[in-house]
Design a protein around this motif. Structure first.
Motif, mmCIF file in Angstrom:
data_model
loop_
_atom_site.group_PDB
_atom_site.id
_atom_site.type_symbol
_atom_site.label_atom_id
_atom_site.label_comp_id
_atom_site.label_asym_id
_atom_site.label_seq_id
_atom_site.Cartn_x
_atom_site.Cartn_y
_atom_site.Cartn_z
ATOM 1 N N LYS A 1 0.834 -1.198 0.000
ATOM 2 C CA LYS A 1 0.000 0.000 0.000
ATOM 3 C C LYS A 1 0.873 1.255 0.000
ATOM 4 C CE LYS A 1 -3.611 2.583 0.280
ATOM 5 N NZ LYS A 1 -4.548 2.703 -0.831
ATOM 6 N N GLN A 2 1.891 1.271 0.829
ATOM 7 C CA GLN A 2 2.727 2.467 0.959
ATOM 8 C C GLN A 2 3.414 2.845 -0.348
ATOM 9 O OE1 GLN A 2 6.601 2.539 3.096
ATOM 10 N NE2 GLN A 2 5.517 3.850 4.516
ATOM 11 N N LYS A 3 3.772 1.836 -1.130
ATOM 12 C CA LYS A 3 4.486 2.116 -2.374
ATOM 13 C C LYS A 3 3.542 2.282 -3.567
ATOM 14 C CE LYS A 3 8.670 1.896 -0.570
ATOM 15 N NZ LYS A 3 8.347 2.031 0.864
ATOM 16 N N GLY A 4 2.246 2.328 -3.302
ATOM 17 C CA GLY A 4 1.287 2.507 -4.394
ATOM 18 C C GLY A 4 1.070 1.246 -5.215
ATOM 19 N N ALA A 5 1.331 0.078 -4.622
ATOM 20 C CA ALA A 5 1.268 -1.177 -5.374
ATOM 21 C C ALA A 5 0.051 -2.033 -5.039
ATOM 22 C CB ALA A 5 2.548 -1.975 -5.138
ATOM 23 N N LEU A 6 -0.843 -1.501 -4.203
ATOM 24 C CA LEU A 6 -2.036 -2.269 -3.839
ATOM 25 C C LEU A 6 -3.208 -1.714 -4.641
ATOM 26 C CD1 LEU A 6 -2.677 -4.568 -1.806
ATOM 27 C CD2 LEU A 6 -3.366 -2.815 -0.180
ATOM 28 N N LEU A 7 -3.513 -2.348 -5.751
ATOM 29 C CA LEU A 7 -4.583 -1.849 -6.620
ATOM 30 C C LEU A 7 -5.941 -2.025 -5.960
ATOM 31 C CD1 LEU A 7 -3.757 -3.047 -10.251
ATOM 32 C CD2 LEU A 7 -3.426 -0.786 -9.244
ATOM 33 N N ALA A 8 -6.772 -0.982 -6.022
ATOM 34 C CA ALA A 8 -8.141 -1.099 -5.521
ATOM 35 C C ALA A 8 -8.837 -2.273 -6.221
ATOM 36 C CB ALA A 8 -8.900 0.206 -5.767
ATOM 37 N N LYS A 9 -8.717 -2.311 -7.530
ATOM 38 C CA LYS A 9 -9.284 -3.432 -8.286
ATOM 39 C C LYS A 9 -8.212 -4.496 -8.522
ATOM 40 C CE LYS A 9 -12.849 -0.778 -10.669
ATOM 41 N NZ LYS A 9 -13.269 -0.194 -11.955
ATOM 42 N N GLY A 10 -7.764 -5.084 -7.420
ATOM 43 C CA GLY A 10 -6.740 -6.126 -7.516
ATOM 44 C C GLY A 10 -7.173 -7.268 -8.415
ATOM 45 N N ALA A 11 -8.472 -7.495 -8.489
ATOM 46 C CA ALA A 11 -8.979 -8.579 -9.322
ATOM 47 C C ALA A 11 -8.555 -8.433 -10.776
ATOM 48 C CB ALA A 11 -10.499 -8.636 -9.224
ATOM 49 N N ALA A 12 -8.274 -7.186 -11.184
ATOM 50 C CA ALA A 12 -7.849 -6.975 -12.573
ATOM 51 C C ALA A 12 -6.626 -7.817 -12.912
ATOM 52 C CB ALA A 12 -7.551 -5.489 -12.802
ATOM 53 N N ILE A 13 -5.784 -8.095 -11.932
ATOM 54 C CA ILE A 13 -4.629 -8.977 -12.189
ATOM 55 C C ILE A 13 -4.982 -10.422 -11.858
ATOM 56 C CG2 ILE A 13 -2.163 -9.347 -11.824
ATOM 57 C CD1 ILE A 13 -1.903 -6.503 -10.854
ATOM 58 N N GLY A 14 -5.722 -10.610 -10.777
ATOM 59 C CA GLY A 14 -6.068 -11.974 -10.377
ATOM 60 C C GLY A 14 -6.795 -12.727 -11.485
ATOM 61 N N VAL A 15 -7.735 -12.054 -12.118
ATOM 62 C CA VAL A 15 -8.483 -12.693 -13.210
ATOM 63 C C VAL A 15 -7.533 -13.149 -14.318
ATOM 64 C CG1 VAL A 15 -10.118 -12.220 -15.086
ATOM 65 C CG2 VAL A 15 -10.610 -11.416 -12.757
ATOM 66 N N GLN A 16 -6.578 -12.308 -14.649
ATOM 67 C CA GLN A 16 -5.628 -12.653 -15.710
ATOM 68 C C GLN A 16 -4.774 -13.873 -15.358
ATOM 69 O OE1 GLN A 16 -3.594 -9.235 -17.717
ATOM 70 N NE2 GLN A 16 -4.430 -8.103 -15.975
ATOM 71 N N PHE A 17 -4.269 -13.878 -14.130
ATOM 72 C CA PHE A 17 -3.419 -15.006 -13.756
ATOM 73 C C PHE A 17 -4.203 -16.307 -13.655
ATOM 74 C CE2 PHE A 17 0.091 -12.190 -13.247
ATOM 75 C CZ PHE A 17 1.206 -13.014 -13.393
ATOM 76 N N GLU A 18 -5.477 -16.192 -13.253
ATOM 77 C CA GLU A 18 -6.278 -17.411 -13.264
ATOM 78 C C GLU A 18 -6.404 -17.944 -14.694
ATOM 79 O OE1 GLU A 18 -10.399 -19.179 -11.340
ATOM 80 O OE2 GLU A 18 -10.422 -17.138 -12.112
ATOM 81 N N ALA A 19 -6.634 -17.033 -15.620
ATOM 82 C CA ALA A 19 -6.758 -17.446 -17.023
ATOM 83 C C ALA A 19 -5.444 -18.025 -17.553
ATOM 84 C CB ALA A 19 -7.198 -16.259 -17.882
ATOM 85 N N LEU A 20 -4.334 -17.448 -17.131
ATOM 86 C CA LEU A 20 -3.035 -17.913 -17.617
ATOM 87 C C LEU A 20 -2.644 -19.269 -17.036
ATOM 88 C CD1 LEU A 20 -1.057 -14.538 -17.469
ATOM 89 C CD2 LEU A 20 -1.451 -15.894 -19.550
ATOM 90 N N LEU A 21 -3.029 -19.506 -15.783
ATOM 91 C CA LEU A 21 -2.510 -20.687 -15.093
ATOM 92 C C LEU A 21 -3.482 -21.855 -15.051
ATOM 93 C CD1 LEU A 21 -0.702 -18.945 -12.096
ATOM 94 C CD2 LEU A 21 0.338 -19.913 -14.154
ATOM 95 N N ARG A 22 -4.780 -21.594 -15.215
ATOM 96 C CA ARG A 22 -5.769 -22.666 -15.020
ATOM 97 C C ARG A 22 -5.570 -23.822 -15.981
ATOM 98 N NH1 ARG A 22 -11.219 -20.003 -15.159
ATOM 99 N NH2 ARG A 22 -10.286 -19.642 -17.206
ATOM 100 N N ASP A 23 -5.330 -23.504 -17.234
ATOM 101 C CA ASP A 23 -5.265 -24.578 -18.233
ATOM 102 C C ASP A 23 -3.928 -24.609 -18.970
ATOM 103 O OD1 ASP A 23 -8.024 -25.203 -17.704
ATOM 104 O OD2 ASP A 23 -8.563 -23.472 -18.943
ATOM 105 N N GLY A 24 -2.883 -24.096 -18.344
ATOM 106 C CA GLY A 24 -1.571 -24.227 -18.986
ATOM 107 C C GLY A 24 -1.244 -23.154 -20.008
ATOM 108 N N LEU A 25 -2.083 -22.117 -20.103
ATOM 109 C CA LEU A 25 -1.839 -21.092 -21.115
ATOM 110 C C LEU A 25 -0.477 -20.422 -20.901
ATOM 111 C CD1 LEU A 25 -2.919 -19.413 -23.515
ATOM 112 C CD2 LEU A 25 -4.021 -17.896 -21.858
ATOM 113 N N TYR A 26 -0.111 -20.219 -19.628
ATOM 114 C CA TYR A 26 1.142 -19.524 -19.323
ATOM 115 C C TYR A 26 2.342 -20.205 -19.994
ATOM 116 C CZ TYR A 26 4.683 -17.012 -16.610
ATOM 117 O OH TYR A 26 5.746 -16.227 -16.244
ATOM 118 N N ASP A 27 2.468 -21.505 -19.800
ATOM 119 C CA ASP A 27 3.611 -22.211 -20.388
ATOM 120 C C ASP A 27 3.484 -22.340 -21.903
ATOM 121 O OD1 ASP A 27 5.217 -22.683 -18.087
ATOM 122 O OD2 ASP A 27 3.743 -24.146 -17.409
ATOM 123 N N GLU A 28 2.253 -22.451 -22.352
ATOM 124 C CA GLU A 28 2.009 -22.528 -23.800
ATOM 125 C C GLU A 28 2.530 -21.259 -24.505
ATOM 126 O OE1 GLU A 28 -2.150 -22.402 -25.982
ATOM 127 O OE2 GLU A 28 -2.128 -23.968 -24.424
#
Lengths: 344, 344, 344, 344
Positions: free
Chosen positions: D231-258
């Motif tokens: 929070k102090q460094k400005g790194a705690l996004l109010a809409k943190g889900a904006a990143i969480g959703v992406q990583f779920e999409a990347l990691l759920r079915d192997g897209l990240y490594d693909e």
């Protein structure tokens, strides 16, 4: 330290010259203005300005060198701006990250003989070309340098021109300015420093003061609000006169240069003696700081009798750092040379 | 200052007690270890520890109060942690944002009589409940306080207990510790401070030293690597002995308390005189710092003869801050009272 | 959250407006310039400048509000300079000391209704009179304020004049600028903000963007080298287009104001409903942020059905903070009012 | 960019993989918890932990790499502690002094092939021996390195052992972790990283995400209070889900490594083609970052058709930095090789 004959570790082994302490005692119970606005500090500031022939300079007295460096640099730089220094620069090596702690990167170049060259500065400037890198804004050099070397007038002129061309401040750490300016090898005058630098300090701690340095600010852009910086960094002593009195005593009758001259004379006498016994030096000795090279066996035996630092490991040789001071007695030099002769 | 009769502006108007300067002169040309590791500093450290009956404390000598505060606080806190202080706390008001400059917020409460209360601290802790706010971690109070007040033993115990319960360090700014401990109104001993605080300092600058404070660290968790912090902030003097010698002189034969006693005696004599003339005080006078309340007309006339600060504007009255010191002569008190009588 | 009917906790509960996400999807696999120099960011910057009628402004897109605040403030201040803010200011209360962490003190005044007044600023300036105190240099206010209030044009003019007179930057946190500018109670235009402020930001996160704010710099003195500050603080996204694309979508066809209008309309409808049931408000509701006052029993029951924060404890009453957003459906307002009626 | 055939400047030229954007769109108007505590971020955190087989790790999602580096390092170090990094390390060269801006020195060694060696770390530790120097406390390396190189399992083990022996944290910048782990030349598994590092991040920005990195903290000593740092460094996004959703999409079915596999496959195909035409490389190509060496004339002609950086000037040759990404089409590689053939 007591059991050894003498310490050549530094030029701040002895507390203070008697005349300095006498001046402090002479103040008596007079009530003084505080925070460096007392009459002693004001007079001492004038003496500094006269000595360097810079009537419009600002002078601030600060307790020590690291504090002086960090306050000046903090005041001069914006957050993304950086310092350029030689790899051996005191602020890079021996101030525990003081400059980084106030937020600034120190970009270093090897230089030559412990001295930074104008070409080194140019190279750093060229390399730092966009907003993904820090922007060089202040050049830090020491006079005399940490290697004991002295910049020539020509070298300093080139550095100064390079700084002005590239919008860089030139700041000179003068912890050992006295020794530099009183070397027989110097071709600079105090006035030259004032003409070329944006700021520098006249070191007291290493030249007979109990403590204290005189920071000189020449660039008008660095003068405003400087006392805010001093206060914020804990550098504005309530009893500022404690330093002002000392500098008045050092500068009023030439004591400052007298003390430095003795330090250098002893240093060069020591260098001559060592050289005559056939030992070499890492850099040519020109001030009160020498870096002679001894075989390990010789160095080990010397360490048993004298105190000094090992500066650099050279395999079966060691480069030893030896310093003389305003208080070094000539007989200690003679004694050391005699001992070295016996050992070698 | 010269044209006025006397300055009651502060307790650091006079340079240093003669015995302190004499001790410095007595060192002569002895070669000393540097950076506070000399024999004088070591002995002075032992004297501090004996005085406060804390044999396992760490003692560091530092040039001034702001520097002492900022080094200790910087060493104690992680980036998101904050200080709790009274609204009148020196670090909040008069150190040019030194604590913020090292990255920390100072959370203040009004307190009472210039003193913070345990309930104030609790309130700050309760309010700061999650990661969107700083986390209070260190309580800063001054003894004596900026208002001249002294915490009672019971008040300090409550604060100390509150700190331990809430995982807060207790740090006491002892710029005027001598005056506090030598007040006839105090019920604390030096030893009590050492038992209750995690760190505090024994002020020298405002009690007869040329400069210097003795920082005492009691909490083991704050001891490790402290010299790194000192060096990084420019607080490790090459000639550390310059302070060690002074503290040895102040503590060896009771000079420290003797000087503070005189300051307090003169302060209370002054308070009595002012009170007898019918003037009130913002807070009850108990040390060498008084805040008498004068009608504007009286204050204006006093300002023509004496130096002192206006502490607070009270409409047609002014609260004046007046300090006496170790060096205040009794006749100056008598003179002031006589002048005040004439003016009133 | 799932088991409750609705959350009035904030205006950033819903991820992003579909048109914003559609715009991101439309980019496809086009290769874009990085670090905010892509065509989308450039066009979005132009749209911002057109909207505020400030063709010479600089626009930078930054991931979030705290980061925006700290980069701008860090770029604007020298180490000893300070921020003036209302006591309820987001940077003072809810950013975990972010401003102190970059080295600056935040001087606060209570203000009125959560708004700072020109007289408050004057008072801070007068109080900070010498180098023992920080120097105020930047005024921080929020529009709409943390209390939901909106500055009137006259109030903002007075603040702006006061800032210019006292050499203070005026910086406006526009996290909820959309809501302010689309309130029926506002008498300011976007252009007025640009004329009066030195810098401000147009908030995206709280008005339908996935993330991102548009920082507008109007004062030429603040423009130079700003990208260095962005990069150093971690605020220069490699894929800067990720924000630029969103702002183009929000600003090209009026979506930004449309979304804010819905948020405000829902807020005021909610306020009307609550008011009609006889409840009061801490401040008059004018935007999408309301602070109604409920008896504790009512608040407790509401908490079982709805999510919202308690803003302030008022003894047997509580001041609740409720927010509506661009996505709040009208039936949720109706439902809440019906539930409140049943509970009360 | 439009007029050139293709850009090999970086792996973040294309905005985001369609599945990532689709996942964001699928969230619709659901109300989510804020500041990274939403269900998407929680699930994504679990997916990260499963992938690296570290069930007790802490995972935080942060907008970009520089911000991730500076928050983690700020949280890990006390003021006098320093980072050890290779001379080519991103934090030393290309983050505008971000680490110095949070107060810490970065001590660099040349290393070999852009990789730091355990012996380099030992040398830095040995050299920093007292309180006049910073104390090394955290080792920073990148995987894959800025030179495109990959540490072998044996190399990383030696570094890890060296860190544990010397009380150093090991932190790995994983901006290109995907490319490293999907190289045919790697002998490390994700799990190995988790076993050896104290913290590292799984980069999203350079591997198909719109923005965002997943910081993994393994050392318990680094976990506490981390959200305060964010929070102090400005790194705690109010809409943190904006990143969480992406990583779920990347990691759920192997897209990240693909995606990483495609980037590496294209990189190595490009390397093969260049090599077959007789050109050498500054380092052996093993991932999606190549540094081929071209004669100046060839490089000049290539620059007219393609976008890429010049990494190093080698006299009459230039070392060019070329990157492929998840989105690089095979025909672009073929086209480049054909063009190079024609030019050469």
């Amino acid at each position: 330290m007591g059991i050894k004959k003498y310490s050549f570790r530094s030029d701040y082994c002895e507390l203070a010259h008697p005349k300095v302490l006498e001046a402090l005692a002479n103040v008596g119970r007079a009530q003084l203005d505080s925070y460096g606005l007392d009459e002693f500090s004001l007079r001492a500031g004038e003496l500094v300005k006269t000595k360097i022939n810079a009537p419009s300079a600002d002078v601030h007295f600060i307790a020590g060198g690291t504090l002086t460096n960090l306050v000046l640099i903090s005041s001069a730089l914006r957050p993304f701006e950086a310092v350029v220094a030689p790899e051996s620069g005191h602020i890079f090596v021996h101030e525990t990250g003081a400059i980084e702690a106030i937020g600034h990167k120190v970009c270093v170049m090897r230089g030559e003989g412990g001295k930074l060259r104008a070409t080194d500065i140019e190279a750093v400037v060229v390399e730092h070309c966009d907003e993904h890198m820090v922007k060089p804004r202040l050049v830090y050099i020491s006079l005399s340098a940490e290697s004991g070397a002295i910049y020539t007038k020509e070298e300093l002129l080139e550095i100064s021109r390079c700084c002005r061309k590239n919008n860089l401040y030139l700041y000179i750490d003068g912890a050992r300015l006295g020794a530099a300016m009183n070397s027989p090898f110097v071709d600079l005058k105090y006035e030259d420093i004032a003409n070329m630098a944006d700021a520098f300090y006249v070191g007291g701690t290493k030249n007979g003061a109990l403590f204290g340095e005189a920071l000189v600010i020449l660039n008008n852009g660095l003068k405003a609000d400087f006392r805010f910086h001093l206060k914020q960094k804990g550098a504005l002593l309530a009893k500022g006169a404690a330093i002002g009195v000392q500098f008045e005593a050092l500068l009023r009758d030439g004591l400052y240069d007298e003390l430095a001259s003795n330090a250098v004379a002893m240093g060069l006498k020591l260098a001559d003696g060592i050289g005559e016994l056939g030992y070499g030096f890492l850099y040519p000795p020109v001030t009160n700081l020498l870096i002679p090279i001894f075989p390990l066996g010789v160095a080990d035996k010397l360490h048993m009798i004298y105190d000094f630092y090992d500066w650099q490991n050279l395999g079966d040789m060691t480069a030893a750092r030896m310093l003389t001071s305003w208080a070094t007695p000539e007989e200690m030099i003679d004694g050391f040379i005699a001992d070295l002769k016996n050992i070698g």
